[in-house]
Scaffold this active site. Structure first.
Site, PDB file in Angstrom:
ATOM      1  N   TYR A  63       0.675  -1.296  -0.077  1.00  0.00           N
ATOM      2  CA  TYR A  63      -0.080  -0.052   0.031  1.00  0.00           C
ATOM      3  C   TYR A  63       0.986   1.222  -0.158  1.00  0.00           C
ATOM      4  O   TYR A  63       1.593   1.472   1.082  1.00  0.00           O
ATOM      5  CB  TYR A  63      -1.041   0.015   1.263  1.00  0.00           C
ATOM      6  CG  TYR A  63      -1.866   1.009   1.449  1.00  0.00           C
ATOM      7  CD1 TYR A  63      -2.066   2.193   0.327  1.00  0.00           C
ATOM      8  CD2 TYR A  63      -2.373   1.370   2.689  1.00  0.00           C
ATOM      9  CE1 TYR A  63      -2.998   3.135   0.479  1.00  0.00           C
ATOM     10  CE2 TYR A  63      -3.531   2.264   2.726  1.00  0.00           C
ATOM     11  CZ  TYR A  63      -3.635   3.321   1.719  1.00  0.00           C
ATOM     12  OH  TYR A  63      -4.445   4.243   2.094  1.00  0.00           O
ATOM     13  N   LYS A  89      -1.592  -1.562  -4.060  1.00  0.00           N
ATOM     14  CA  LYS A  89      -2.670  -0.409  -3.818  1.00  0.00           C
ATOM     15  C   LYS A  89      -1.779   0.672  -4.124  1.00  0.00           C
ATOM     16  O   LYS A  89      -1.005   1.286  -3.118  1.00  0.00           O
ATOM     17  CB  LYS A  89      -3.486  -0.552  -2.540  1.00  0.00           C
ATOM     18  CG  LYS A  89      -4.609   0.827  -2.357  1.00  0.00           C
ATOM     19  CD  LYS A  89      -4.920   0.802  -1.082  1.00  0.00           C
ATOM     20  CE  LYS A  89      -6.122   2.148  -1.069  1.00  0.00           C
ATOM     21  NZ  LYS A  89      -6.521   2.204   0.202  1.00  0.00           N
TER      22      LYS A  89
END
Length: 295
Positions: free
Chosen positions: A137, A165
């Site tokens: 992320y 992400k």
């Protein structure tokens, strides 16, 4: 080990509903929120991420949130497990692993400002501590450090690091990852307003904040993009743009919680240092959900 392709489509970064001025997690509301996501046919759920105010949750609360999410969900669950300490991240994964996560979302360590070499070694060590899949992320606006494309691609060679992400907002960087990533590695948009542009150039889906408020349209947008139906996707993108924008007029999840409270789904309760939306934001969110026909 799970397979990467379950982490595509529309995933929702779930809020954590509170009650009693933030002193208690509202587990009944949590169940209702997940039920609503299931009715909209979201592809996967992401509890305990940034949107969930996770740093303000105890381990007991995290476990119960994961249990409730699992009880009400029929889709894969990606659980936020990252901190800014390797040992704490490992401890977090060990605490949550028995309660059924399909994968862990591990944020770039915040505050420490690691080098790219440090980031590589950190994520490699995290991946080595679990059989579960890991989604990286990257959100430099929150962490103070950017996971560069070269580092992401190097990490993509580790078998259980299956996706990233990407919330850097750096289109050229994300394009480089999309162009050079191995076939079994997914890129997920971390910003709702970039879903169309990133999926049009190869991203597998989105981990969405806006889908807390309008999961039906977000699922339709992602489905249209997966089907290369750009006409429908553009229409939905522009319908949703005010929501995408207004979800971030104050720090996430302040506006989202305001919207859900207006819709009668949760109490407008957060935990310090976050506070409920101000009057202007409340008014804007009222207009936004009315324009979408959600009230």
């Amino acid at each position: 080990m799970t397979t990467h392709n379950i982490f595509s489509g529309c995933g929702t970064a779930l809020i954590t509903p509170f009650k009693d001025n933030g002193s208690q997690v509202d587990y009944e509301a949590m169940g209702r929120i997940v039920d609503r996501q299931m009715e909209a046919k979201v592809n996967f759920l992401v509890p305990l991420g940034t949107t969930a105010e996770t740093p303000c949750l105890s381990d007991v609360e995290k476990i119960k949130i994961l249990e409730v999410t699992r009880q009400h969900s029929s889709c894969p669950i990606v659980v936020g497990g990252g901190t800014n300490s390797l040992q704490q991240t490992i401890n977090s994964m060990k605490v949550l692993e028995p309660f059924g996560p399909d994968a862990f979302l591990i944020v770039v360590p915040y505050y420490n400002k690691p080098t790219q070499r440090g980031l590589y070694e950190y994520f490699k060590a995290v991946a080595g501590e679990t059989d579960k899949d890991i989604i990286l992320y990257n959100v430099p606006g929150r962490t103070g450090a950017n996971l560069e494309a070269e580092t992401t691609l190097h990490l993509a060679e580790i078998p259980n690091i299956v996706a990233v992400k990407e919330a850097s907002g750096r289109y050229s960087q994300i394009s480089e990852i999309l162009r050079n990533a191995p076939k079994n590695f997914s890129v997920l948009s971390g910003n709702d307003d970039e879903t169309l542009s990133l999926m049009a150039t190869g991203a597998s889906g989105v981990i969405s904040v806006a889908s807390n408020v309008d999961p039906v349209r977000m699922v339709r947008l992602v489905n249209a993009l997966q089907a290369d139906d750009m006409s429908t996707a553009r229409q939905l993108h522009y319908e949703l743009m005010p929501l995408f924008r207004n979800c971030f007029i104050e720090s996430n999840p302040i506006p989202v919680k305001a919207a859900l409270a207006i819709m009668g789904l949760v109490e407008n309760s957060l935990r310090l240092p976050l506070v409920p939306a101000g009057e202007t934001t409340m008014h804007i969110m009222e207009q936004t959900i009315q324009s979408l026909g959600l009230q």
